[in-house]
Design an enzyme around this catalytic site. Structure first.
Site, PDB file in Angstrom:
ATOM      1  CB  SER A 127      -0.918  -0.015   1.397  1.00 14.94           C
ATOM      2  OG  SER A 127      -1.647   1.447   1.684  1.00 14.94           O
ATOM      3  CE1 TYR A 152      -3.968  -2.746   5.559  1.00 17.41           C
ATOM      4  CE2 TYR A 152      -3.334  -0.408   5.428  1.00 17.41           C
ATOM      5  CZ  TYR A 152      -3.919  -1.630   4.766  1.00 17.41           C
ATOM      6  OH  TYR A 152      -3.716  -1.756   3.357  1.00 17.41           O
ATOM      7  CE  LYS A 156      -1.443  -4.762   3.396  1.00 18.22           C
ATOM      8  NZ  LYS A 156      -1.720  -5.983   2.639  1.00 18.22           N
TER       9      LYS A 156
HETATM   10  C1  UD1 Z   1      -6.544   4.352   3.724  1.00 19.23           C
HETATM   11  C2  UD1 Z   1      -5.437   3.773   3.901  1.00 19.23           C
HETATM   12  C3  UD1 Z   1      -4.893   2.848   2.781  1.00 19.23           C
HETATM   13  C4  UD1 Z   1      -5.837   1.701   2.896  1.00 19.23           C
HETATM   14  C5  UD1 Z   1      -7.131   2.323   2.372  1.00 19.23           C
HETATM   15  C6  UD1 Z   1      -8.192   1.236   1.941  1.00 19.23           C
HETATM   16  C7  UD1 Z   1      -3.737   5.078   5.264  1.00 19.23           C
HETATM   17  C8  UD1 Z   1      -3.165   6.451   5.533  1.00 19.23           C
HETATM   18  N1  UD1 Z   1      -4.409   4.885   4.017  1.00 19.23           N
HETATM   19  O1  UD1 Z   1      -6.610   5.075   2.743  1.00 19.23           O
HETATM   20  O2  UD1 Z   1      -3.678   2.394   3.272  1.00 19.23           O
HETATM   21  O3  UD1 Z   1      -5.323   1.003   1.721  1.00 19.23           O
HETATM   22  O4  UD1 Z   1      -7.567   3.083   3.303  1.00 19.23           O
HETATM   23  O5  UD1 Z   1      -8.548   0.405   3.019  1.00 19.23           O
HETATM   24  O6  UD1 Z   1      -3.763   4.579   6.142  1.00 19.23           O
HETATM   25  N2  UD1 Z   1     -13.101  10.589   3.488  1.00 19.23           N
HETATM   26  C9  UD1 Z   1     -14.114  11.587   3.724  1.00 19.23           C
HETATM   27  N3  UD1 Z   1     -15.231  11.121   4.241  1.00 19.23           N
HETATM   28  C10 UD1 Z   1     -15.436   9.575   4.466  1.00 19.23           C
HETATM   29  C11 UD1 Z   1     -14.298   8.780   4.149  1.00 19.23           C
HETATM   30  C12 UD1 Z   1     -12.995   9.450   3.723  1.00 19.23           C
HETATM   31  O7  UD1 Z   1     -13.887  12.804   3.543  1.00 19.23           O
HETATM   32  O8  UD1 Z   1     -16.265   9.478   4.967  1.00 19.23           O
HETATM   33  C13 UD1 Z   1     -11.775  11.057   2.777  1.00 19.23           C
HETATM   34  C14 UD1 Z   1     -10.388  10.927   3.762  1.00 19.23           C
HETATM   35  O9  UD1 Z   1     -10.230  12.098   4.800  1.00 19.23           O
HETATM   36  C15 UD1 Z   1      -9.439  10.919   2.468  1.00 19.23           C
HETATM   37  C16 UD1 Z   1     -10.259  10.588   1.421  1.00 19.23           C
HETATM   38  O10 UD1 Z   1     -11.608  10.904   1.538  1.00 19.23           O
HETATM   39  O11 UD1 Z   1      -9.076  12.110   2.159  1.00 19.23           O
HETATM   40  C17 UD1 Z   1      -9.879   8.985   0.966  1.00 19.23           C
HETATM   41  O12 UD1 Z   1     -10.112   8.279   2.367  1.00 19.23           O
HETATM   42  P1  UD1 Z   1     -10.410   6.437   2.384  1.00 19.23           P
HETATM   43  O13 UD1 Z   1     -11.121   6.332   1.199  1.00 19.23           O
HETATM   44  O14 UD1 Z   1     -10.735   6.184   3.852  1.00 19.23           O
HETATM   45  O15 UD1 Z   1      -8.826   5.963   2.156  1.00 19.23           O
HETATM   46  P2  UD1 Z   1      -7.343   6.398   2.744  1.00 19.23           P
HETATM   47  O16 UD1 Z   1      -7.660   7.074   4.032  1.00 19.23           O
HETATM   48  O17 UD1 Z   1      -6.734   7.332   1.716  1.00 19.23           O
END
Ligand code: UD1
Length: 343
Positions: A127, A152, A156
């Site tokens: 990842s 997590y 990785k």
């Molecule tokens: C996380 C993990 C990544 C993992 C992935 C899938 C980290 C840094 N990243 O990615 O390793 O492979 O999950 O499990 O640990 N967001 C919102 N609202 C929500 C959900 C998310 O605004 O309800 C935003 C987050 O702040 C971020 C973006 O959407 O900016 C993507 O978030 P998300 O889909 O959870 O993935 P990551 O956190 O990037």
């Protein structure tokens, strides 16, 4: 050429899409999975799509005796693609030992079983979380690895290091694929991501909100240093990711790898903000997504996107699908789940 591939965690989201691509390319697939976060019905879906049911054994990688017995029974495995792991960032902070135990023990047991069975080719599911918040964007494979924000993420990085050490010490040939943010679903809408309970990740939460299962999508922070203040990620279609696994295992089987341990970024090279995702989703689906800005989520980085040049050049792989395709397929999958639940 021997063509039987073991896919650990093959009943899961990325593993099932990869199993399809492997079968379509003529490989024989055998899946092992403990079904802790997936369903054996996925085998039937894979069969519907490809015309062939993959081999399946329910097995937990933490049970090394079962794993040795499995390799004894299947001496013709040419290579392994290793997905099986716990993957919830949130849960890992609450139960770190569960994550370290499962993800590290499973990987070590697998490496021992492969060594004993003289099976030398491994593709590992890693990842971009191993980069933390990179100092330079786009981030390339030679960027320093940082302590991750979650157990997590640490598993990785640690698994990469364990595999790297074993490849230096023994005859193991390995490729670690560092995924950016996998989203979307197979174009048939027969398989996709199946989050259990309330989704943590953006796109499943968004599609569930659009489908009326959730009231409102929370946008975590609008005070980041980005074009609209919301976090930026490099979203990648799960089918593109699956195709990269086919390229990686083929590279190993054809002995085209340049080093015993190689790493590749799998991203599109373009970053999109949370608001970009919402706008694009609304455009392709015609459905409005109720959303509200809230505080930042603890542990989130500000922005990350890939330099995928090495994978483009060495694997001969390039992401084919754009954001519209990714979100359209995620929506088709959500709708197919809704119609299944209704019937
Ligand atoms: C996380 C993990 C990544 C993992 C992935 C899938 C980290 C840094 N990243 O990615 O390793 O492979 O999950 O499990 O640990 N967001 C919102 N609202 C929500 C959900 C998310 O605004 O309800 C935003 C987050 O702040 C971020 C973006 O959407 O900016 C993507 O978030 P998300 O889909 O959870 O993935 P990551 O956190 O990037």
């Amino acid at each position: 050429m021997a063509n039987k591939i073991l896919v650990t965690g093959g009943a899961g989201y990325i593993g099932s899409h990869t199993s399809i691509v492997l079968q379509e390319a003529g490989f024989e697939v055998h899946i092992i999975d403990n079904l802790s976060n997936s369903d054996a019905a996925v085998m039937d879906r894979i069969a519907e799509i490809t015309g062939k049911i993959p081999g399946f054994t329910q097995l937990d990688l933490c049970n090394s005796e079962d794993l040795h017995a499995f390799f004894d029974k299947h001496p013709d495995i040419a290579g392994v693609i290793h997905f099986a792991a716990h993957k919830s960032v949130n849960e890992s902070s609450t139960y770190p030992l569960k994550y370290y135990h499962n993800n590290l023990t499973g990987t070590i047991n697998l490496l021992q079983a492969m060594q004993r069975a003289n099976c030398h080719n491994l593709v590992f599911s890693s990842s971009c979380t191993v980069y933390g918040q990179p100092d330079q964007l786009p981030v390339s494979e030679d960027a320093p690895l940082k302590k991750a924000f979650s157990p997590y993420g640490n598993t990785k990085r640690m698994c990469e290091e364990i595999i790297h050490d074993q490849a230096e010490a023994d005859s193991l040939q390995a490729v670690a694929l560092r995924y950016f943010n996998p989203i979307g679903a197979h174009h048939s809408a027969r398989i996709g991501e199946l989050p259990v309970g309330i989704p943590n990740n953006l796109v499943p939460y968004l599609t569930q909100t659009a489908a009326g299962k959730r009231d409102s999508l929370k946008v975590f922070g609008q005070d980041y240093d980005t074009h609209d203040g919301t976090g930026i990620r490099d979203y990648i279609h799960v089918v593109d990711l699956a195709e990269a696994h086919l390229k990686a295992i083929s590279r190993l089987l054809e002995q085209k790898n340049k080093e015993a341990f190689e790493v590749f970024n799998l991203g599109t090279g373009t970053g999109y903000s949370v608001l970009d995702i919402i706008k694009t989703f609304e455009k392709v689906s015609g459905v409005r997504v109720t959303h509200e800005i809230t505080d930042r989520r603890a542990g989130d980085i500000e922005k990350v996107w890939a330099d995928p040049a090495k994978a483009n050049r060495e694997l001969g792989w390039k992401a084919r699908f754009g954001l519209d395709d990714m979100l359209r397929s995620a929506w088709a999958w959500e709708q197919s789940l809704a119609s299944r639940n209704d019937s």
